[in-house]
Design a protein around this motif. Structure first.
Motif, PDB file in Angstrom:
ATOM      1  N   ALA A   1      -4.235  -2.140  -1.067  1.00  0.00           N
ATOM      2  CA  ALA A   1      -2.984  -2.853  -1.672  1.00  0.00           C
ATOM      3  C   ALA A   1      -3.113  -4.258  -2.477  1.00  0.00           C
ATOM      4  O   ALA A   1      -2.335  -4.656  -2.911  1.00  0.00           O
ATOM      5  N   SER A   2      -4.440  -4.806  -2.322  1.00  0.00           N
ATOM      6  CA  SER A   2      -4.646  -6.121  -2.947  1.00  0.00           C
ATOM      7  C   SER A   2      -5.774  -5.920  -3.964  1.00  0.00           C
ATOM      8  O   SER A   2      -5.629  -7.202  -4.827  1.00  0.00           O
TER       9      SER A   2
ATOM     10  N   LEU B   1       0.778  -1.245  -0.013  1.00  0.00           N
ATOM     11  CA  LEU B   1      -0.117   0.051   0.062  1.00  0.00           C
ATOM     12  C   LEU B   1       0.824   1.185  -0.004  1.00  0.00           C
ATOM     13  O   LEU B   1       0.582   2.224  -0.741  1.00  0.00           O
ATOM     14  N   GLY B   2       2.192   1.164   0.810  1.00  0.00           N
ATOM     15  CA  GLY B   2       2.802   2.466   0.758  1.00  0.00           C
ATOM     16  C   GLY B   2       3.523   2.702  -0.527  1.00  0.00           C
ATOM     17  O   GLY B   2       3.477   3.857  -0.905  1.00  0.00           O
ATOM     18  N   HIS B   3       3.659   1.596  -1.333  1.00  0.00           N
ATOM     19  CA  HIS B   3       4.411   1.827  -2.718  1.00  0.00           C
ATOM     20  C   HIS B   3       3.287   2.481  -3.504  1.00  0.00           C
ATOM     21  O   HIS B   3       3.552   3.368  -4.405  1.00  0.00           O
ATOM     22  N   ARG B   4       1.818   2.188  -3.328  1.00  0.00           N
ATOM     23  CA  ARG B   4       0.868   2.822  -4.318  1.00  0.00           C
ATOM     24  C   ARG B   4       0.702   4.232  -3.888  1.00  0.00           C
ATOM     25  O   ARG B   4       0.545   4.947  -4.807  1.00  0.00           O
TER      26      ARG B   4
ATOM     27  N   VAL C   1      -7.697   8.744   5.051  1.00  0.00           N
ATOM     28  CA  VAL C   1      -7.601   7.279   5.581  1.00  0.00           C
ATOM     29  C   VAL C   1      -7.871   6.478   4.733  1.00  0.00           C
ATOM     30  O   VAL C   1      -8.997   6.458   4.104  1.00  0.00           O
ATOM     31  N   LEU C   2      -6.990   5.431   4.397  1.00  0.00           N
ATOM     32  CA  LEU C   2      -7.078   4.543   3.152  1.00  0.00           C
ATOM     33  C   LEU C   2      -7.378   3.116   3.741  1.00  0.00           C
ATOM     34  O   LEU C   2      -6.680   2.851   4.778  1.00  0.00           O
TER      35      LEU C   2
END
Length: 136
Positions: free
Chosen positions: A85-86, A23-26, A79-80
């Motif tokens: 991430a998936s 998720l951080g990469h996205r 807030v995500l």
């Protein structure tokens, strides 16, 4: 997320994703694609934060969200959900960009788009993250 995120200008904004690399990469990918004036707006506003569901929004004052200021401005927190991430990459990036667009527009209108949802969708599209036809 590794040393590369600690050295970049978005390190403060990515703190919440230290244990959620995908998720951080996205989030980092979307932040890096934003126009410089939008990046600057987010980086210079201490009320702006990005976090994930299930984790408190970081704050040096011990509060979860920044309180409104006398000038009428309020917290600008995004807030995500960790599910971003998936899901498909195009949908995840779109949702992140859409939510950042809300923060940039302070959940208001933009140009001819009076509805905040339409405004956020159009701005995300302008940034290169259109709403995909398939979500998952």
């Amino acid at each position: 997320l590794g040393d590369v995120y600690k050295r970049q200008p978005f390190a403060r904004l990515l703190e919440a994703f230290h244990d959620q690399e995908a998720l951080g990469h996205r989030v980092a990918k979307v932040l890096a694609a934003l126009p410089p004036e939008v990046q600057e707006d987010f980086l210079e506003d201490p009320r702006f934060r990005i976090s994930k569901v299930g984790r408190e929004v970081p704050s040096s004052h011990g509060t979860v969200l920044a309180l409104p200021t006398p000038d009428g401005q309020c917290s600008r927190c995004v807030v995500l959900k960790q599910r971003l991430a998936s899901c498909s990459e195009s949908f995840g990036l779109y949702v992140i960009a859409h939510e950042l667009a809300h923060a940039y527009l302070r959940n208001g209108s933009w140009g001819e788009y009076q509805d905040p949802e339409e405004a956020a969708d159009e701005l995300a599209r302008q940034w290169g993250f259109p709403r995909p036809r398939r979500f998952f």
